[in-house]
Write an enzyme that holds these catalytic residues in place. Structure first.
Site, PDB file in Angstrom:
ATOM      1  N   TYR A 120      18.455 -89.639  21.941  1.00 35.18           N
ATOM      2  CA  TYR A 120      18.416 -89.480  23.755  1.00 35.18           C
ATOM      3  C   TYR A 120      17.593 -90.228  24.470  1.00 35.18           C
ATOM      4  O   TYR A 120      17.448 -91.040  25.028  1.00 35.18           O
ATOM      5  CB  TYR A 120      19.298 -88.278  24.199  1.00 35.18           C
ATOM      6  CG  TYR A 120      20.719 -88.148  23.968  1.00 35.18           C
ATOM      7  CD1 TYR A 120      21.074 -87.590  22.375  1.00 35.18           C
ATOM      8  CD2 TYR A 120      21.188 -88.503  24.578  1.00 35.18           C
ATOM      9  CE1 TYR A 120      22.157 -87.406  22.254  1.00 35.18           C
ATOM     10  CE2 TYR A 120      22.787 -87.728  24.664  1.00 35.18           C
ATOM     11  CZ  TYR A 120      23.265 -87.520  23.061  1.00 35.18           C
ATOM     12  OH  TYR A 120      24.574 -87.342  23.749  1.00 35.18           O
ATOM     13  N   HIS A 127      28.945 -93.867  28.278  1.00 32.21           N
ATOM     14  CA  HIS A 127      28.612 -93.023  29.461  1.00 32.21           C
ATOM     15  C   HIS A 127      27.828 -94.263  30.522  1.00 32.21           C
ATOM     16  O   HIS A 127      27.382 -93.259  31.474  1.00 32.21           O
ATOM     17  CB  HIS A 127      27.817 -91.521  29.102  1.00 32.21           C
ATOM     18  CG  HIS A 127      28.325 -90.492  27.996  1.00 32.21           C
ATOM     19  ND1 HIS A 127      29.446 -89.839  29.031  1.00 32.21           N
ATOM     20  CD2 HIS A 127      28.405 -90.926  27.137  1.00 32.21           C
ATOM     21  CE1 HIS A 127      29.638 -89.237  27.641  1.00 32.21           C
ATOM     22  NE2 HIS A 127      29.163 -89.471  26.307  1.00 32.21           N
ATOM     23  N   ASN A 186      30.383 -82.451  26.639  1.00 33.55           N
ATOM     24  CA  ASN A 186      32.187 -83.706  26.861  1.00 33.55           C
ATOM     25  C   ASN A 186      32.921 -83.052  27.632  1.00 33.55           C
ATOM     26  O   ASN A 186      32.813 -81.522  27.468  1.00 33.55           O
ATOM     27  CB  ASN A 186      32.629 -84.549  25.801  1.00 33.55           C
ATOM     28  CG  ASN A 186      31.616 -85.323  25.307  1.00 33.55           C
ATOM     29  OD1 ASN A 186      31.186 -86.465  25.931  1.00 33.55           O
ATOM     30  ND2 ASN A 186      31.725 -85.813  24.734  1.00 33.55           N
ATOM     31  N   HIS A 205      19.380 -85.135  27.896  1.00 28.78           N
ATOM     32  CA  HIS A 205      19.232 -84.353  26.141  1.00 28.78           C
ATOM     33  C   HIS A 205      19.543 -83.257  25.393  1.00 28.78           C
ATOM     34  O   HIS A 205      18.835 -82.530  26.249  1.00 28.78           O
ATOM     35  CB  HIS A 205      17.282 -85.295  26.674  1.00 28.78           C
ATOM     36  CG  HIS A 205      16.942 -85.549  24.404  1.00 28.78           C
ATOM     37  ND1 HIS A 205      17.994 -84.943  23.449  1.00 28.78           N
ATOM     38  CD2 HIS A 205      15.898 -86.144  24.180  1.00 28.78           C
ATOM     39  CE1 HIS A 205      17.431 -85.142  22.728  1.00 28.78           C
ATOM     40  NE2 HIS A 205      15.840 -85.872  22.669  1.00 28.78           N
TER      41      HIS A 205
HETATM   42 FE1  HDE Z   1      25.896 -88.783  23.176  1.00 28.21          FE
HETATM   43  N1  HDE Z   1      24.216 -90.145  23.988  1.00 28.21           N
HETATM   44  N2  HDE Z   1      25.456 -88.957  22.184  1.00 28.21           N
HETATM   45  N3  HDE Z   1      27.244 -87.314  22.900  1.00 28.21           N
HETATM   46  N4  HDE Z   1      26.231 -88.346  25.689  1.00 28.21           N
HETATM   47  C1  HDE Z   1      23.929 -90.823  25.050  1.00 28.21           C
HETATM   48  O1  HDE Z   1      22.231 -91.605  25.909  1.00 28.21           O
HETATM   49  C2  HDE Z   1      24.756 -89.971  20.819  1.00 28.21           C
HETATM   50  C3  HDE Z   1      27.423 -87.004  22.035  1.00 28.21           C
HETATM   51  C4  HDE Z   1      27.072 -87.855  25.913  1.00 28.21           C
HETATM   52  O2  HDE Z   1      25.540 -88.813  31.860  1.00 28.21           O
HETATM   53  C5  HDE Z   1      23.431 -92.215  24.712  1.00 28.21           C
HETATM   54  O3  HDE Z   1      20.910 -91.523  28.041  1.00 28.21           O
HETATM   55  C6  HDE Z   1      24.822 -89.624  19.766  1.00 28.21           C
HETATM   56  C7  HDE Z   1      28.608 -86.000  22.251  1.00 28.21           C
HETATM   57  C8  HDE Z   1      27.074 -87.410  27.368  1.00 28.21           C
HETATM   58  O4  HDE Z   1      23.312 -89.445  31.249  1.00 28.21           O
HETATM   59  C9  HDE Z   1      22.872 -92.162  24.088  1.00 28.21           C
HETATM   60  C10 HDE Z   1      26.051 -89.437  19.354  1.00 28.21           C
HETATM   61  C11 HDE Z   1      28.869 -85.065  23.074  1.00 28.21           C
HETATM   62  C12 HDE Z   1      25.678 -88.181  27.722  1.00 28.21           C
HETATM   63  C13 HDE Z   1      23.964 -91.292  23.005  1.00 28.21           C
HETATM   64  C14 HDE Z   1      26.191 -88.658  20.742  1.00 28.21           C
HETATM   65  C15 HDE Z   1      28.286 -86.504  24.154  1.00 28.21           C
HETATM   66  C16 HDE Z   1      25.177 -88.944  26.626  1.00 28.21           C
HETATM   67  C17 HDE Z   1      23.249 -93.068  26.321  1.00 28.21           C
HETATM   68  C18 HDE Z   1      26.331 -88.067  17.775  1.00 28.21           C
HETATM   69  C19 HDE Z   1      29.500 -84.001  24.128  1.00 28.21           C
HETATM   70  C20 HDE Z   1      26.456 -89.289  28.646  1.00 28.21           C
HETATM   71  C21 HDE Z   1      22.863 -93.159  27.279  1.00 28.21           C
HETATM   72  C22 HDE Z   1      27.253 -89.216  16.816  1.00 28.21           C
HETATM   73  C23 HDE Z   1      28.480 -83.437  23.808  1.00 28.21           C
HETATM   74  C24 HDE Z   1      24.802 -88.270  29.371  1.00 28.21           C
HETATM   75  C25 HDE Z   1      21.817 -91.518  27.151  1.00 28.21           C
HETATM   76  C26 HDE Z   1      23.953 -88.774  31.029  1.00 28.21           C
HETATM   77  C27 HDE Z   1      25.186 -90.199  26.693  1.00 28.21           C
HETATM   78  C28 HDE Z   1      23.796 -90.717  21.863  1.00 28.21           C
HETATM   79  C29 HDE Z   1      27.834 -87.771  20.468  1.00 28.21           C
HETATM   80  C30 HDE Z   1      27.943 -85.992  25.272  1.00 28.21           C
HETATM   81  C31 HDE Z   1      23.380 -93.292  23.186  1.00 28.21           C
HETATM   82  C32 HDE Z   1      23.752 -90.348  18.707  1.00 28.21           C
HETATM   83  C33 HDE Z   1      29.122 -84.866  20.689  1.00 28.21           C
HETATM   84  C34 HDE Z   1      27.532 -86.389  27.913  1.00 28.21           C
HETATM   85  O5  HDE Z   1      21.507 -91.831  23.634  1.00 28.21           O
END
Ligand code: HDE
Length: 713
Positions: free
Chosen positions: A368, A81, A154, A345
């Site tokens: 996060y 992202h 998402n 988060h």
């Molecule tokens: Fe994320 N995800 N994600 N994700 N995610 C990040 O956190 C993560 C997942 C989502 O605009 C990271 O601050 C893991 C699902 C959005 O700043 C990180 C898993 C959904 C955003 C991270 C998921 C999301 C992130 C990278 C489990 C939809 C952007 C930067 C497999 C519900 C937020 C950050 C923004 C961002 C980890 C899966 C949505 C690496 C471990 C499912 C919208 O922490």
């Protein structure tokens, strides 16, 4: 000791006897250039040198400071992202949700809770294009009285994997290949598809990724999904499972793949520009917050596990209750300070919202904060203005990189007697967060639950629910994505894997990517459908759409202005486009300014196209290849096209592919056929304008595809 021990960012002048630094702050009035130490600078264009042509001197503190700050301007981008764009707004609940949750911001319809939203792509780096095929992030921070609540969503309701421990694997496979950093922002390469065929739980998500959902027309026209299962908990401690949804008031609409690819070159900022301009024009994007609620007793009533993040709860089975509305009404002031530094988060919850044992969610709860520690340089990122809660913060956390708060007094531990145990824990009644007392038992085990083992039924359900145009787009997406894979074995395995979803789909994939059709009959036998997942069934509106108006000298002023006024009346925007920028003179002698030229625009940037009449104008357009290409492209992308009077002849020009149906010899009668709206021999364009607006609201006229087979889709 210490009633005066406070925790604020600026010293509270009332409560201190001795003068504080704040009181000495001077206001020089005006904005003279200074160093970061407040020293005024006399020249910022020449470094300090020993003689006019001599070496630069180390003692030039202004040069050193300016350069050092510049050298440190970048922070690591988000690992996923990375490319995002934010906006401010507010949220209001429709009616008290007391029965379901004690969350304070979901109680009083008169309260406007401030929000900050960050939309994003997932795979591309910060400088990649907006319109790539990808999942879109839709993260919302609610600044509630009870603390910050983040709904980190998402635009696709499910995920690739079932357990967060595989997240680094799926992301490594999806990101550019590490040896050569190719391809940027694309799943069309061997490592991703190798991962897909080696992890069949991805099947359902891949179907969504290859659908139109992954190339949205606008951030304003996407749904948002919390994906994971959460809990609502009410005042009595009763809990229900909940899934969160955002529903855009403008409906769910997409680009075509051809448009998306071309826009990536012509306007890589297409989505952020669209959001920025809409808010600037006062067309505030609005999304309704929906919840799907399940009683705890209903947990096992389904043919899927409600904790499995590769499954959605079909809306026809568990209805979406719309509980409030978000309005985005303010652009950010500073991209870095707000969009880049925002830290979301899924673990930022408030009393009344709790977690489930969804294994993807559980893992997210760790990731996060961990990632912000690196990205934002330490444990004090909650003090960055965009992340600061509006609720007061009192605790005994101290120090660390970039601490802004000036904590006073000697006591920084709990419990304590020197400060009457302040800050002391809150009770439930005082809105202290109480975790839902779920009964948990089990053996420590590294194992996937049997109830997560069906990887295909919902992928089939999704496929069954789509229109034939949407299905065609998925097949073409497979042809592009899997067609870009070099390893033939992987391609064959893709065909065999997706044969489990649908036999015909697999046959069609095989045809386009040069491998054998599947060996066995395909499909899961699932005949369920969920009409809600098809974009055919979405809200349609012409409001906020953009129409290109093609003109040359000699156009009919009356045609152009009548149609433009009618469009403006329905909230539709127009740009006058011509060969060159500047004033264009009509047959009547009146002028309109072309604010875009063929060089600075393209049909891909508009939702529809209109050409006014005027004999000499149309003759000129006939000679302009760019004008004819403009029309052809709008036609190929299934957009509404309007032409009046002599301009109908332009549509029928042999150089314009496909339009065989336009403007038969109807005298003063509107003809409307698959989005081609025409009229001849009239000065009254009321009926025409109405019909044209209807055609724009349809967004696309896919049936053209069946007529001549020329559509690229
Ligand atoms: Fe994320 N995800 N994600 N994700 N995610 C990040 O956190 C993560 C997942 C989502 O605009 C990271 O601050 C893991 C699902 C959005 O700043 C990180 C898993 C959904 C955003 C991270 C998921 C999301 C992130 C990278 C489990 C939809 C952007 C930067 C497999 C519900 C937020 C950050 C923004 C961002 C980890 C899966 C949505 C690496 C471990 C499912 C919208 O922490």
């Amino acid at each position: 000791m210490d009633q005066e021990q406070t925790q604020t960012n600026t010293p509270n002048l009332e409560s201190v006897k001795d003068q504080q630094l704040e009181e000495f702050r001077v206001d020089h009035k005006g904005t003279k250039l200074t160093t970061n130490q407040g020293v005024r600078v006399t020249n910022t264009d020449d470094s300090l040198k020993a003689g006019e042509r001599g070496p630069t001197l180390m003692e030039d503190f202004h040069f050193r400071e300016k350069m050092t700050h510049f050298d440190h301007e970048r922070i690591p981008e988000r690992v996923v992202h990375a490319r995002g764009f934010g906006a401010h707004g507010y949220f209001q609940v429709y009616e008290p949700m007391t029965e379901y949750t004690k969350a304070k911001f979901l109680q009083d319809p008169s309260v406007k809770t401030p929000v900050f939203v960050r939309f994003s792509t997932v795979v591309g780096s910060r400088g990649s294009a907006d319109t790539v095929r990808d999942v879109r992030g839709f993260a919302t921070k609610f600044y509630t009285e009870d603390g910050n609540y983040d709904l980190v969503a998402n635009n696709i309701p499910i995920f690739f994997i079932q357990d967060a421990i595989k997240f680094p694997d799926v992301v490594h496979a999806l990101k550019p290949e590490p040896h050569n950093e190719i391809p940027q922002a694309s799943a069309a390469h061997d490592t991703f598809w190798d991962f897909v065929v080696s992890n069949t739980e991805t099947a359902h998500m891949v179907m969504w990724l290859l659908s139109d959902r992954a190339i949205p027309r606008s951030f304003r026209m996407m749904e948002g999904f919390g994906v994971n299962t959460f809990r609502f908990v009410n005042e009595q401690g009763k809990a229900r499972f909940v899934k969160f949804h955002w529903k855009p008031l403008l409906g769910v609409h997409s680009l075509t793949w051809d448009e998306a690819q071309k826009l990536a070159g012509k306007d890589p900022d297409f989505h952020r520009r669209d959001l920025w301009e809409a808010i600037n024009k006062g067309e505030y994007p609005q999304f309704e917050l929906g919840v799907q609620l399940l009683e705890e007793e209903e947990e096992f009533n389904f043919d899927f596990d409600i904790l499995d993040p590769t499954k959605f709860w079909p809306e026809e089975v568990v209805p979406v209750k719309k509980i409030g509305k978000m309005t985005l009404n303010r652009n950010q002031d500073n991209f870095f300070a707000e969009t880049e530094q925002a830290a979301f988060h899924p673990g930022h919850v408030v009393p009344g919202i709790d977690f489930s044992n969804d294994p993807l969610l559980q893992g997210r709860l760790f990731s996060y904060t961990d990632t912000q520690l690196l990205r934002l340089g330490g444990p004090n990122f909650h003090e960055i203005p965009i992340n600061r809660p509006i609720a007061p913060v009192h605790n005994n956390q101290r120090d660390g990189f970039h601490r802004m708060t000036i904590d006073r007094g000697a006591v920084s531990y709990s419990p304590n007697s020197l400060r009457n145990n302040a800050p002391e824990p809150a009770t439930d009644q005082e809105h202290g967060y109480t975790h839902y007392a779920e009964k948990v038992e089990g053996q420590k085990i590294r194992k996937r639950s049997e109830s997560f083992h069906d990887h295909y039924s919902q992928a089939t359900l999704f496929w069954n629910s789509l229109s034939s145009a949407e299905k065609q787009h998925i097949i073409k997406a497979f042809h592009f994505e899997v067609g870009s894979v070099k390893d033939k074995q992987i391609k064959q395995r893709v065909v065999e894997m997706f044969n489990n979803v649908d036999g015909e789909l697999a046959v069609q994939i095989a045809q386009g990517v040069g491998v054998n059709p599947p060996k066995n009959p395909g499909g899961t036998g699932n005949t369920q459908v969920s009409p809600a997942v098809s974009q055919e069934n979405t809200i349609r509106s012409a409001r906020t759409r953009k129409v290109a108006i093609l003109v040359a000298n000699g156009f009919h002023f009356n045609d152009a202005t009548q149609v433009m006024t009618a469009l403006a009346g329905q909230g539709v925007h127009t740009d006058i486009i011509s060969m060159n920028l500047g004033m264009i003179t009509s047959a009547e002698g009146e002028q309109l300014e072309a604010t875009k030229s063929y060089a600075t625009s393209g049909a891909i940037m508009y939702d529809a196209l209109y050409i006014p009449g005027g004999k000499s104008c149309v003759e000129k357009l006939m000679r302009h290849k760019e004008a004819k290409d403009f029309v052809s492209e709008a036609f190929i992308h299934a957009k509404a096209i309007g032409a009046t009077n002599e301009a109908v002849d332009l549509l029928l020009s042999p150089d314009i592919q496909g339009i065989s149906t336009a403007g038969t010899d109807s005298q003063g009668q509107v003809t409307s056929d698959l989005g081609i709206v025409t009229i001849r021999n009239t000065t009254d364009l009321k009926a025409f304008s109405q019909e044209f607006i209807q055609a724009i609201a349809q967004h696309r006229h896919w049936l053209r595809q069946n007529q001549d087979g020329k559509m690229s889709g």
